[in-house]
Write an enzyme that holds these catalytic residues in place. Structure first.
Site, short mmCIF file in Angstrom:
data_model
loop_
_atom_site.label_atom_id
_atom_site.label_comp_id
_atom_site.label_asym_id
_atom_site.label_seq_id
_atom_site.Cartn_x
_atom_site.Cartn_y
_atom_site.Cartn_z
N CYS A 58 -22.22 24.69 -26.24
CA CYS A 58 -20.76 24.62 -26.23
C CYS A 58 -20.19 23.52 -27.13
O CYS A 58 -20.18 23.68 -28.35
CB CYS A 58 -20.29 24.46 -24.78
SG CYS A 58 -18.55 24.90 -24.49
N LYS B 256 -27.67 18.99 -22.71
CA LYS B 256 -26.46 18.89 -23.54
C LYS B 256 -26.18 17.43 -23.92
O LYS B 256 -26.09 16.55 -23.06
CB LYS B 256 -25.27 19.48 -22.78
CG LYS B 256 -23.99 19.59 -23.58
CD LYS B 256 -22.90 20.27 -22.74
CE LYS B 256 -21.63 20.53 -23.53
NZ LYS B 256 -20.62 21.22 -22.69
N GLU C 290 -23.27 29.22 -20.71
CA GLU C 290 -23.18 27.93 -20.03
C GLU C 290 -22.56 28.14 -18.64
O GLU C 290 -21.70 28.98 -18.46
CB GLU C 290 -22.31 26.98 -20.85
CG GLU C 290 -22.23 25.57 -20.29
CD GLU C 290 -21.33 24.66 -21.10
OE1 GLU C 290 -21.55 23.45 -21.07
OE2 GLU C 290 -20.39 25.17 -21.76
#
Length: 274
Positions: free
Chosen positions: A163, A119, A46
């Site tokens: 994440c 995301k 990321e």
């Protein structure tokens, strides 16, 4: 397809800087090395292209989907090294000019974008001097995403998440049954020390699949410290390879036989009632 089918995968760990040009140069070196080691699918972390001095820095370099120097470079890397490139995350334009989508693009060896994931869950954390609020500059995605590739006449189903997503197991159920979840990340040192390994192993165990995590890992120019520990976890929750901190990569093999063995002797996915 045979039960002995394998796919070589690598996750690259970086300590990205505020210069996207320098970061692309570092990523290129690691991609080249991972390909030389035999990887067919390579994942970047990321924010691989930028760890800026402020949250607004990523807004300044955002690109329209399908157009921009960062995307062009990634396309060319996938073609040059003939790999499937899960390109960490890059900032793509959103409906709000003051925000971006934090997006993973997957490039095929022909340079085609075969998947995109934005995301969904945005990180927020406050403790002492640490204060991160991704919602200030990121517009969340809405769609669970996976993709399928064929390697040596065998299909491999790959899930995408980023994440903070790993704290939400319902997302992985929504993605569905896959052979591997690829998770680019930039965990803070504080949260990584406490939860990184256990979360990754839990996602592998409950979904009975591999997890390939590609992380930021070190002290960045902007003063931020990230946890690192990029790793490949197998469907039994065992860490097959890992890199604690610093730049480099981990490499390993996805094995259909192991996935089948674990899902046969402990058919938890078939026992779900919800």
């Amino acid at each position: 397809m045979t039960s002995s089918a394998q796919l070589s995968v690598a996750s690259i760990q970086m300590v990205s800087s505020p210069s996207w040009e320098d970061n692309l140069s570092s990523a290129t070196q690691q991609i080249s090395a991972a390909k030389s080691a035999g990887a067919n699918l390579i994942a970047l972390p990321e924010y691989f292209c930028l760890m800026g001095h402020s949250d607004q820095d990523k807004v300044k370099i955002c690109e329209q989907f399908g157009d921009g120097p960062i995307q062009d470079a990634l396309k060319n890397l996938a073609i040059k090294y003939q790999v499937y490139l899960v390109a960490g995350t890059i900032p793509l334009a959103s409906t709000d000019k003051n925000k971006v989508r934090n997006s993973t693009l997957v490039f095929s060896p022909s340079g085609e974008v075969i998947s995109r994931y934005d995301k969904i869950h945005l990180f927020g954390f406050k403790q002492g001097d640490e204060n991160y609020q991704e919602s200030n500059t990121i517009e969340p995605g809405t769609t669970p995403t996976s993709f399928t590739i064929t390697h040596q006449n065998t299909e491999w189903n790959i899930g995408l998440s980023i994440c903070y997503d790993m704290r939400f197991p319902e997302l992985y159920r929504a993605i569905g049954v896959v052979d591997c979840h690829v998770i680019p990340a930039a965990f803070t040192y504080t949260t990584g020390k406490a939860h990184w390994e256990i979360l990754l192993r839990a996602r592998a165990i409950e979904n009975q699949c591999y997890v390939l995590a590609s992380a930021q890992g070190g002290k960045h120019n902007n003063g931020r410290r990230t946890w690192g520990q990029s790793m490949l976890v197998n469907p039994w929750g065992e860490i097959e390879s890992e890199l604690k901190d610093g730049e480099g990569f981990v490499i390993g093999h996805l094995k259909k036989e192991l996935i089948h063995e674990i899902r046969t002797k402990l058919p938890a996915l078939q026992h779900r009632t919800l």
